[in-house]
Motif scaffolding. Structure first.
Motif, PDB file in Angstrom:
ATOM      1  N   SER A   1      -4.030   2.278   9.346  1.00  0.00           N
ATOM      2  CA  SER A   1      -3.353   2.567  10.617  1.00  0.00           C
ATOM      3  C   SER A   1      -2.830   3.997  10.663  1.00  0.00           C
ATOM      4  N   VAL A   2      -2.889   4.578  11.855  1.00  0.00           N
ATOM      5  CA  VAL A   2      -2.299   5.883  12.132  1.00  0.00           C
ATOM      6  C   VAL A   2      -1.318   5.723  13.291  1.00  0.00           C
ATOM      7  N   VAL A   3      -0.132   6.297  13.143  1.00  0.00           N
ATOM      8  CA  VAL A   3       0.864   6.297  14.214  1.00  0.00           C
ATOM      9  C   VAL A   3       1.224   7.739  14.546  1.00  0.00           C
ATOM     10  N   LEU A   4       1.042   8.112  15.804  1.00  0.00           N
ATOM     11  CA  LEU A   4       1.398   9.429  16.305  1.00  0.00           C
ATOM     12  C   LEU A   4       2.572   9.305  17.280  1.00  0.00           C
ATOM     13  N   PHE A   5       3.161  10.433  17.637  1.00  0.00           N
ATOM     14  CA  PHE A   5       4.360  10.403  18.472  1.00  0.00           C
ATOM     15  C   PHE A   5       4.218  11.335  19.668  1.00  0.00           C
TER      16      PHE A   5
ATOM     17  N   VAL B   1      13.171   3.812  16.684  1.00  0.00           N
ATOM     18  CA  VAL B   1      11.780   4.252  16.734  1.00  0.00           C
ATOM     19  C   VAL B   1      11.040   3.828  15.471  1.00  0.00           C
ATOM     20  N   ALA B   2      11.704   3.925  14.330  1.00  0.00           N
ATOM     21  CA  ALA B   2      11.074   3.578  13.055  1.00  0.00           C
ATOM     22  C   ALA B   2      10.687   2.103  12.997  1.00  0.00           C
ATOM     23  N   ALA B   3      11.452   1.248  13.655  1.00  0.00           N
ATOM     24  CA  ALA B   3      11.138  -0.180  13.644  1.00  0.00           C
ATOM     25  C   ALA B   3       9.759  -0.442  14.245  1.00  0.00           C
ATOM     26  N   LEU B   4       9.475   0.224  15.361  1.00  0.00           N
ATOM     27  CA  LEU B   4       8.159   0.058  15.975  1.00  0.00           C
ATOM     28  C   LEU B   4       7.079   0.723  15.125  1.00  0.00           C
ATOM     29  N   ALA B   5       7.374   1.885  14.564  1.00  0.00           N
ATOM     30  CA  ALA B   5       6.390   2.580  13.738  1.00  0.00           C
ATOM     31  C   ALA B   5       5.991   1.733  12.533  1.00  0.00           C
ATOM     32  N   ALA B   6       6.955   1.097  11.895  1.00  0.00           N
ATOM     33  CA  ALA B   6       6.652   0.248  10.734  1.00  0.00           C
ATOM     34  C   ALA B   6       5.770  -0.928  11.141  1.00  0.00           C
ATOM     35  N   PHE B   7       6.060  -1.505  12.288  1.00  0.00           N
ATOM     36  CA  PHE B   7       5.238  -2.606  12.803  1.00  0.00           C
ATOM     37  C   PHE B   7       3.805  -2.153  13.037  1.00  0.00           C
ATOM     38  N   LEU B   8       3.643  -0.982  13.647  1.00  0.00           N
ATOM     39  CA  LEU B   8       2.305  -0.490  13.970  1.00  0.00           C
ATOM     40  C   LEU B   8       1.519  -0.064  12.735  1.00  0.00           C
ATOM     41  N   LEU B   9       2.206   0.353  11.690  1.00  0.00           N
ATOM     42  CA  LEU B   9       1.517   0.786  10.478  1.00  0.00           C
ATOM     43  C   LEU B   9       0.982  -0.376   9.647  1.00  0.00           C
TER      44      LEU B   9
ATOM     45  N   GLY C   1       0.829  -1.197   0.000  1.00  0.00           N
ATOM     46  CA  GLY C   1       0.000   0.000   0.000  1.00  0.00           C
ATOM     47  C   GLY C   1       0.860   1.241   0.000  1.00  0.00           C
ATOM     48  N   THR C   2       0.203   2.396   0.061  1.00  0.00           N
ATOM     49  CA  THR C   2       0.905   3.675   0.152  1.00  0.00           C
ATOM     50  C   THR C   2       0.718   4.246   1.552  1.00  0.00           C
ATOM     51  N   PHE C   3       1.804   4.747   2.130  1.00  0.00           N
ATOM     52  CA  PHE C   3       1.766   5.337   3.463  1.00  0.00           C
ATOM     53  C   PHE C   3       2.234   6.785   3.391  1.00  0.00           C
ATOM     54  N   LEU C   4       1.514   7.640   4.084  1.00  0.00           N
ATOM     55  CA  LEU C   4       1.872   9.048   4.180  1.00  0.00           C
ATOM     56  C   LEU C   4       2.778   9.245   5.382  1.00  0.00           C
ATOM     57  N   VAL C   5       3.983   9.751   5.141  1.00  0.00           N
ATOM     58  CA  VAL C   5       4.946  10.024   6.207  1.00  0.00           C
ATOM     59  C   VAL C   5       5.124  11.536   6.301  1.00  0.00           C
ATOM     60  N   ALA C   6       4.523  12.124   7.310  1.00  0.00           N
ATOM     61  CA  ALA C   6       4.607  13.569   7.512  1.00  0.00           C
ATOM     62  C   ALA C   6       5.757  13.885   8.458  1.00  0.00           C
ATOM     63  N   GLY C   7       6.667  14.737   8.009  1.00  0.00           N
ATOM     64  CA  GLY C   7       7.879  14.998   8.776  1.00  0.00           C
ATOM     65  C   GLY C   7       8.933  13.960   8.425  1.00  0.00           C
ATOM     66  N   ALA C   8       9.315  13.906   7.162  1.00  0.00           N
ATOM     67  CA  ALA C   8      10.159  12.813   6.662  1.00  0.00           C
ATOM     68  C   ALA C   8      11.646  13.115   6.827  1.00  0.00           C
ATOM     69  N   THR C   9      12.052  13.406   8.053  1.00  0.00           N
ATOM     70  CA  THR C   9      13.460  13.520   8.403  1.00  0.00           C
ATOM     71  C   THR C   9      13.693  12.659   9.637  1.00  0.00           C
TER      72      THR C   9
ATOM     73  N   ARG D   1      -6.882   1.688  12.897  1.00  0.00           N
ATOM     74  CA  ARG D   1      -6.180   1.515  14.160  1.00  0.00           C
ATOM     75  C   ARG D   1      -5.317   2.755  14.426  1.00  0.00           C
ATOM     76  N   VAL D   2      -5.237   3.172  15.677  1.00  0.00           N
ATOM     77  CA  VAL D   2      -4.444   4.341  16.047  1.00  0.00           C
ATOM     78  C   VAL D   2      -3.593   4.001  17.257  1.00  0.00           C
ATOM     79  N   ASN D   3      -2.289   4.166  17.123  1.00  0.00           N
ATOM     80  CA  ASN D   3      -1.360   3.908  18.226  1.00  0.00           C
ATOM     81  C   ASN D   3      -0.357   5.053  18.336  1.00  0.00           C
ATOM     82  N   CYS D   4       0.298   5.140  19.474  1.00  0.00           N
ATOM     83  CA  CYS D   4       1.197   6.252  19.756  1.00  0.00           C
ATOM     84  C   CYS D   4       2.524   5.726  20.312  1.00  0.00           C
ATOM     85  N   ILE D   5       3.612   6.278  19.811  1.00  0.00           N
ATOM     86  CA  ILE D   5       4.951   5.922  20.286  1.00  0.00           C
ATOM     87  C   ILE D   5       5.470   7.049  21.173  1.00  0.00           C
ATOM     88  N   ARG D   6       6.049   6.665  22.312  1.00  0.00           N
ATOM     89  CA  ARG D   6       6.587   7.638  23.267  1.00  0.00           C
ATOM     90  C   ARG D   6       8.113   7.463  23.343  1.00  0.00           C
TER      91      ARG D   6
END
Length: 305
Positions: free
Chosen positions: A135-139, A219-227, A3-11, A177-182
């Motif tokens: 899926s949505v992942v917030l931080f 952090v990206a490893a968990l984000a990819a899993f959650l997405l 699929g296609t995923f939107l990555v906002a803040g791609a740094t 699904r919506v999850n958040c990484i801290r």
């Protein structure tokens, strides 16, 4: 299913996440303010990446970003499957120095910007046919859970992100699904002033039970899993990636604590040298007392998402 995923803040974390998603066969649409870095990242990812410049503080930014992301997904013959809102900064100021406009700008950037973007792409996310839904992942930030000096504005905004995450998860289930990484302190462009050399990085890392500073890929490893569908039975979760800091406390050494306290205070501008020295000494003394009482830490230099 790709699929296609939107990555906002791609740094930093966003860039590491984009690379992981493309490696797994997905497409990404990248957004951010720096056209040069966006273009370079997209070029490195080849035909699986598209990008558009955007500033989420501008009126209507969410709708424009959503339009670009949907067009990119259609061009690639795939559906928009998810959003990672990696936008952020680290405004460290004492409570006396925080101004109303600065506070509201921080809240807009971290919390309202995330909600606006979810609103804009929600119709597309609700149409996805993949098992487990979109899926949505917030931080968020470790500062929300532990309470650090100089973090009033950012902790308030990130606390809002955590509340937003669980509210969205409840409202949008089961289709989205919506999850958040801290995260804890992570190497990035915005933490570069604190991690200016190997010695500083080592000192900052030593405070964690797993004694190093985090990397964007941690952090990206968990984000990819959650997405992706790997986490198809997870929603409404707030998960720490912080070297064990939030659960286990700190590795105690007075030298490390004083280094971290001083680094935190140095970021608070404007301030006289006398004020900085006084504040650093006070924070260090308080931390040492907490160490003796085996309590949770009170000060961390910064964090990154």
């Amino acid at each position: 299913m790709a699929g296609t995923f939107l990555v906002a803040g791609a740094t930093s974390t966003g860039a590491a996440l984009a690379r992981r998603l493309v490696t797994r066969g997905h497409r990404v649409h990248l957004t951010g303010r720096n056209t040069e870095s966006l273009s370079a990242l997209a070029s490195s990812l080849g035909s699986s990446a598209s990008w558009s410049q955007a500033n989420v503080l501008e009126d209507g930014a969410g709708a424009r970003i959503a339009k670009d992301a949907l067009a990119a997904a259609a061009a690639g013959g795939s559906e928009l499957r998810g959003l990672a809102y990696c936008v952020g900064d680290i405004p460290l100021k004492s409570i006396r120095a925080v101004k109303r406009d600065e506070f509201l700008k921080t809240y807009h950037l971290h919390c309202w910007g995330a909600l606006e973007m979810v609103q804009a792409i929600l119709p597309a996310l609700q149409k996805t046919k993949v098992a487990g839904g979109s899926s949505v992942v917030l931080f968020s930030s470790l500062a929300v859970a532990q309470g650090f000096p100089m973090h009033a504005a950012i902790a308030a905004a990130k606390g809002g992100v955590e509340g937003l995450s669980v509210s969205l998860a409840a409202e949008l289930a089961p289709k989205v699904r919506v999850n958040c990484i801290r995260p804890g302190l992570t190497k990035s462009s915005i933490s570069a002033k604190l991690l200016k050399d190997e010695t500083a990085e080592k000192k900052m890392g030593e405070i964690n039970p797993l004694p190093r500073v985090g990397t964007p890929d941690d952090v990206a490893a968990l984000a990819a899993f959650l997405l992706t569908e790997d986490s198809s039975w997870m929603t409404g979760q707030i998960i720490g990636v912080d070297g064990g800091r939030s659960a286990l406390g700190i590795n105690h050494s007075s030298q490390t604590i004083q280094t971290v306290a001083l680094a935190c205070v140095i970021q608070v501008l404007p301030a006289t040298m006398a004020e900085a020295a006084t504040a650093a000494a006070a924070i260090a003394a308080e931390e040492q007392q907490r160490v003796l009482q085996h309590s949770q830490p009170h000060c961390q230099a910064c964090w990154e998402n």
